[in-house]
Design an enzyme around this catalytic site. Sequence first.
Site, mmCIF file in Angstrom:
data_model
loop_
_atom_site.group_PDB
_atom_site.id
_atom_site.type_symbol
_atom_site.label_atom_id
_atom_site.label_comp_id
_atom_site.label_asym_id
_atom_site.label_seq_id
_atom_site.Cartn_x
_atom_site.Cartn_y
_atom_site.Cartn_z
ATOM 1 N N THR A 1 0.845 -1.199 0.000
ATOM 2 C CA THR A 1 0.000 0.000 0.000
ATOM 3 C C THR A 1 0.881 1.250 0.000
ATOM 4 O OG1 THR A 1 -0.102 0.144 2.429
ATOM 5 C CG2 THR A 1 -1.796 -1.175 1.328
ATOM 6 N N ASP A 2 0.270 2.394 -0.364
ATOM 7 C CA ASP A 2 0.980 3.664 -0.275
ATOM 8 C C ASP A 2 0.150 4.639 0.551
ATOM 9 O OD1 ASP A 2 -1.024 4.827 -1.931
ATOM 10 O OD2 ASP A 2 0.067 4.268 -3.723
ATOM 11 N N MET A 3 0.644 5.853 0.707
ATOM 12 C CA MET A 3 -0.011 6.822 1.582
ATOM 13 C C MET A 3 -1.392 7.258 1.094
ATOM 14 S SD MET A 3 2.361 10.122 0.701
ATOM 15 C CE MET A 3 1.379 11.362 1.546
ATOM 16 N N ALA A 4 -1.750 6.907 -0.150
ATOM 17 C CA ALA A 4 -3.112 7.155 -0.619
ATOM 18 C C ALA A 4 -4.062 6.064 -0.110
ATOM 19 C CB ALA A 4 -3.148 7.230 -2.144
ATOM 20 N N GLY A 5 -3.524 5.075 0.604
ATOM 21 C CA GLY A 5 -4.363 4.047 1.213
ATOM 22 C C GLY A 5 -4.738 2.924 0.260
#
Lengths: 137, 137, 137, 137
Positions: free
Chosen positions: A16-20
């Site tokens: 996952t990344d910080m955009a969820g």
Amino acid sequence: MPPEYTITRRVEFAETDMAGIAHFTNFFRWMEEAEHAFFRSLGHSVSETRCGEDIGWPRLSASCEYLKPARFEDVLEVRMRVQEKGRKSLTLAFSFQKNGEEIARGQLVTVCCRCSPGRPLEAIPIPDEIRSKIDRR
Amino acid sequence: MPPEYTITRRVEFAETDMAGIAHFTNFFRWMEEAEHAFFRSLGHSVSETRCGEDIGWPRLSASCEYLKPARFEDVLEVRMRVQEKGRKSLTLAFSFQKNGEEIARGQLVTVCCRCSPGRPLEAIPIPDEIRSKIDRR
Amino acid sequence: MPPEYTITRRVEFAETDMAGIAHFTNFFRWMEEAEHAFFRSLGHSVSETRCGEDIGWPRLSASCEYLKPARFEDVLEVRMRVQEKGRKSLTLAFSFQKNGEEIARGQLVTVCCRCSPGRPLEAIPIPDEIRSKIDRR
Amino acid sequence: MPPEYTITRRVEFAETDMAGIAHFTNFFRWMEEAEHAFFRSLGHSVSETRCGEDIGWPRLSASCEYLKPARFEDVLEVRMRVQEKGRKSLTLAFSFQKNGEEIARGQLVTVCCRCSPGRPLEAIPIPDEIRSKIDRR
């Protein structure tokens, strides 16, 4: 009917990344995981030594279209089929499904190569044994 | 003349695979690194809060063609240009150069979205401020 | 007897490096995959909303000792146990086995945190429900 | 005075996770990037052929303590020093700084090995040329 193969893959936290959502690059790793599982299902590996030579399958191209995001702990079905079988290359088509809905689709074009250490990659015809096993699936 | 932007990137050890070359998925990470450096060069970030709302740029599609392999410690130039500017989306074209020779080229289509936690992604028009800065480059 | 949990994981091609072995950083991803599967086995997730607050488990420390390399397509057993259960933190011990032989061992210390967007992480006591489920395993 | 070396590294989007911070495994990649830049600063590479033999530096152990999170687009200083120089191994200590504040510290123990394809890794004394260059820094 074209040969098909499906794996199931859970989205991991590190993907996952910080955009969820799952980072878009992971879909390419998942295509590769399905491709390699397909080779194992034929009794082969993408990394083999045949007649004293290392054989590998580098990519000519890779593409993906994203329809819906994948999220942490989602369970995805990665469906693969051999779309085209050339003399030296394979075109693989992928569909990513979540709960029966397609969330992405992709393609890899991969070429059979002699991979001797220290020498440039050289495209070679797909070995007959692998070719015939793909046909028989 | 379309806006262009270039970064320089060394291939790291963790980016290689057992075939001794950069794993094909890394080209997509390098495209993204160039895109994000481009946004910074405009005084923006791909992850911003505007008028109390989180703005993000998820991908509609990603593709890459591989011409020659990249190897550990190679220094690559990643050249990016804005190929198309839609109302809500950007099409970015990339060329990867090693010693002045193109070794790969790629494309990202990315869409400006409202990313509120717990709500689905929603495409929105590219904010005027970002749009005009892209034009002026 | 301390709670234990085991997952099985095949080494993927993208996890190898040009030395022909799994890159050392992957052992940390595999520890995390086992930890998250353990949480799921309790009916929980490492990423939950409880009483309107996001709970997460960032790391205080991570370590690994490497005894033998892991290679492409190796099937590894990742054995995890809760080595210590503090008021706010967990110490997790891991053993990586290949064909019954230990090839690596590691440890994660992880702390239960309130993770509200835009606010700093704040350590909180492990929720009773999770704590008691860990005890009962 | 022990030899020191510092690199500067921006946190990339693909390195973040859904908790909005850099995934903990990236600190190990950043240690390795500093180590490899250090080798280059000596006029060497971690992957060399010497007297017809491939030399590599697999890890004996890796550890990291996390003090504060790193976030997207943070610029980190990765400071490395050679903490211990054994006959066959190096112990490298790392400090991660953000705006002059330490946010993490780590350690890699790495061993000089002969890496012939198809043969097991074999620890060898650090070549004199590399050893003396480390001393002279």
